[in-house]
Design a protein around this motif. Structure first.
Motif: not given
Length: 298
Positions: A80-93
């Motif tokens: 889930f974290y890698n999917l979030a990083v793919a969608e969002l800037p790393a700071s927000i993820a």
């Protein structure tokens, strides 16, 4: 108590170094799926060796079933974290992932039917404030937020809180390496289902992927999983969750020292706040225990 808190703290710091290693691997041309897959596969092999050498105790089937749940949570956090990083800037993820701090304390309170201590509530407030600052949100804002990225980020927070909870509550009769191997075996199966292990046949291992896999497995599998398995049952899942917040300062410091990334004054302030929020609960708990055990002078 403090030595077990230190183990959880070091395990979280070890997790924090992963993002820097993954960025270095991506600069070498490797994909995130290859890096994550090699991390879990090599970590799984290392745990098999460690379990064979040091843990040959018989384990009950019920305990294994419990630890499989921990493996689901461990793999879920990574996916889930890698999917979030793919969608969002790393700071927000990262900020979304770090919602695991209050989720973990709330989970402990619900299961134990007991209100969190004042120290834990104080730490959560300080940690969340520090996370917003350290993540650079005041500089960048939330304009790039997406619905899918938000859901993935919050799911990574929930699964990480569940993983820390499982480390402290499940399979307590299982030797540490066997416990870690069971969770990681489950995680490997799930990670490979989402990120197919193409590195077995595409030649990337021979091209240097194995070095990154070794580093990632040592710092992302062996050290944190073993240290959490030893430390969290002693300090409790709520305090373990708070100590787990050390991951973010470690990630920022690693990115500065290794990658040379710029960190603003606000971000450094956030890091200091996070460290304050981490330090307060174990020190207060240790102080209370010392007070309880101090001999009475006649």
């Amino acid at each position: 108590m403090l030595k077990y808190a230190l183990l959880v703290f070091l395990g979280a710091c070890s997790y924090g170094s992963l993002s820097t290693i993954i960025k270095l691997g991506m600069k070498e041309g490797f994909q995130v799926s290859q890096l994550v897959g090699s991390q879990f596969f090599i970590g799984w092999l290392l745990l098999i060796i460690l379990t064979f050498l040091f843990n040959r105790k018989r384990v009950f089937f019920r305990s294994i079933l419990q630890l499989i749940l921990g493996g689901f949570a461990l793999s879920g956090t990574t996916i889930f974290y890698n999917l979030a990083v793919a969608e969002l800037p790393a700071s927000i993820a990262v900020v979304l992932l770090f919602q695991f701090t209050w989720i973990g304390v709330l989970l402990e309170a619900v299961v134990d039917k007991k209100k969190p201590s004042k120290e834990k509530v104080f730490s959560i407030v300080v940690l969340l404030t520090g996370t917003v600052l350290a993540g650079g949100l005041l500089d960048r804002g939330f304009e790039s937020l997406t619905a899918a990225g938000t859901v993935y980020g919050l799911l990574s927070a929930i699964t990480f809180a569940l993983y820390i909870f499982a480390s402290g509550r499940l399979g307590l009769d299982v030797p540490v390496f066997t416990k870690s191997l069971t969770m990681v075996t489950t995680a490997v199966v799930i990670v490979f289902a989402v990120f197919p292990p193409t590195f077995f046949v595409d030649g990337s291992l021979e091209q240097g992927l194995w070095m990154y896999g070794m580093a990632l497995s040592s710092l992302g599998i062996i050290i944190p999983v073993v240290f959490f398995s030893v430390g969290v049952p002693k300090v409790g899942s709520g305090l373990g969750t708070i100590l787990g917040a050390a991951e973010l300062p470690a990630a920022v410091i690693a990115s500065v020292t290794v990658l040379g990334e710029h960190v603003s004054t606000l971000q450094w302030s956030g890091i200091l706040l996070i460290l304050l929020g981490i330090i307060v609960p174990p020190l207060m708990l240790s102080k209370r225990q010392t007070g309880h055990t101090r001999p009475v002078v006649q």
